[in-house]
Design a protein around this motif. Sequence first.
Motif, PDB file in Angstrom:
ATOM      1  N   ASP A   9       0.888  -1.193   0.064  1.00 44.37           N
ATOM      2  CA  ASP A   9      -0.155  -0.186   0.019  1.00 44.37           C
ATOM      3  C   ASP A   9       0.861   1.330  -0.134  1.00 44.37           C
ATOM      4  O   ASP A   9       2.038   1.195   0.182  1.00 44.37           O
ATOM      5  CB  ASP A   9      -0.806   0.059   1.135  1.00 44.37           C
ATOM      6  N   GLU A  10       0.431   2.503  -0.283  1.00 43.77           N
ATOM      7  CA  GLU A  10       0.990   3.521  -0.598  1.00 43.77           C
ATOM      8  C   GLU A  10       2.010   3.972   0.916  1.00 43.77           C
ATOM      9  O   GLU A  10       3.233   4.474   0.881  1.00 43.77           O
ATOM     10  CB  GLU A  10       0.365   4.867  -0.810  1.00 43.77           C
ATOM     11  N   ARG A  11       1.313   3.744   1.872  1.00 45.07           N
ATOM     12  CA  ARG A  11       1.756   4.109   3.163  1.00 45.07           C
ATOM     13  C   ARG A  11       3.382   3.283   3.370  1.00 45.07           C
ATOM     14  O   ARG A  11       4.444   3.642   3.641  1.00 45.07           O
ATOM     15  CB  ARG A  11       1.233   4.100   4.474  1.00 45.07           C
ATOM     16  N   THR A  12       3.134   2.041   3.097  1.00 38.46           N
ATOM     17  CA  THR A  12       4.310   0.930   3.524  1.00 38.46           C
ATOM     18  C   THR A  12       5.376   1.281   2.308  1.00 38.46           C
ATOM     19  O   THR A  12       6.435   1.124   2.752  1.00 38.46           O
ATOM     20  CB  THR A  12       3.524  -0.524   3.344  1.00 38.46           C
ATOM     21  N   TYR A  13       4.893   1.403   1.105  1.00 35.39           N
ATOM     22  CA  TYR A  13       5.708   1.680   0.163  1.00 35.39           C
ATOM     23  C   TYR A  13       6.795   2.924   0.535  1.00 35.39           C
ATOM     24  O   TYR A  13       8.035   3.022   0.433  1.00 35.39           O
ATOM     25  CB  TYR A  13       4.878   2.295  -1.029  1.00 35.39           C
ATOM     26  N   LEU A  14       5.923   4.124   0.703  1.00 40.59           N
ATOM     27  CA  LEU A  14       6.850   5.155   1.069  1.00 40.59           C
ATOM     28  C   LEU A  14       7.871   5.080   2.303  1.00 40.59           C
ATOM     29  O   LEU A  14       8.878   5.648   2.230  1.00 40.59           O
ATOM     30  CB  LEU A  14       6.053   6.409   1.580  1.00 40.59           C
ATOM     31  N   ASN A  15       7.241   4.402   3.374  1.00 39.63           N
ATOM     32  CA  ASN A  15       8.177   3.967   4.422  1.00 39.63           C
ATOM     33  C   ASN A  15       9.276   3.270   4.204  1.00 39.63           C
ATOM     34  O   ASN A  15      10.675   3.534   4.539  1.00 39.63           O
ATOM     35  CB  ASN A  15       7.269   3.443   5.743  1.00 39.63           C
ATOM     36  N   LEU A  16       9.273   2.230   3.065  1.00 41.05           N
ATOM     37  CA  LEU A  16      10.258   1.294   2.827  1.00 41.05           C
ATOM     38  C   LEU A  16      11.297   2.120   1.822  1.00 41.05           C
ATOM     39  O   LEU A  16      12.405   1.954   2.041  1.00 41.05           O
ATOM     40  CB  LEU A  16       9.797   0.120   2.158  1.00 41.05           C
ATOM     41  N   VAL A  17      10.793   2.979   1.039  1.00 39.83           N
ATOM     42  CA  VAL A  17      11.708   3.739   0.111  1.00 39.83           C
ATOM     43  C   VAL A  17      12.575   4.530   1.087  1.00 39.83           C
ATOM     44  O   VAL A  17      13.691   4.839   0.807  1.00 39.83           O
ATOM     45  CB  VAL A  17      10.897   4.612  -0.905  1.00 39.83           C
ATOM     46  N   LYS A  18      12.002   5.214   2.015  1.00 36.23           N
ATOM     47  CA  LYS A  18      12.684   6.273   3.116  1.00 36.23           C
ATOM     48  C   LYS A  18      13.742   5.507   3.666  1.00 36.23           C
ATOM     49  O   LYS A  18      14.857   5.981   3.804  1.00 36.23           O
ATOM     50  CB  LYS A  18      12.018   6.926   3.898  1.00 36.23           C
ATOM     51  N   GLU A  19      13.426   4.458   4.061  1.00 37.03           N
ATOM     52  CA  GLU A  19      14.308   3.560   5.010  1.00 37.03           C
ATOM     53  C   GLU A  19      15.486   2.975   4.135  1.00 37.03           C
ATOM     54  O   GLU A  19      16.694   3.049   4.601  1.00 37.03           O
ATOM     55  CB  GLU A  19      13.573   2.354   5.615  1.00 37.03           C
TER      56      GLU A  19
END
Length: 125
Positions: A9-19
């Motif tokens: 989902d978008e939230r998980t995706y953005l968190n993974l990219v940032k990390e």
Amino acid sequence: MKQLRTHLDERTYLNLVKEAQEMEGYKMFGLAVQGRIVAVTGFMPMITLYNGRFIWVCDLVTDQKERSKKYGEKLLTYVHEWADNHGFKTVSLSSGLQRVDAHRFYENKMEYHKTSFVYLKKLND
């Protein structure tokens, strides 16, 4: 990217990219045509005993409606140039078994060589 990483989902995706950017040096680039992103790649520097210092292409996707227009070739060529300019002489990636068209692209068009199988084991929570 949603077409490639359908499980996120978008939230998980953005968190993974940032990390990944903060911890692993993950880099992401897109190709836009007339202001619309048509292809995206994500990659990061790695070191293994097998490859030494190399670039791992984590993600490469062209919008389904925009395929066969050389956008993937342009982005992957950019990754090759980025790698060379930063002292990396090897670029590696994996591709899902079901992605037969992608395999043809990597092998025939981009001259990649099949060197191994990638295995995955999910551990219990």
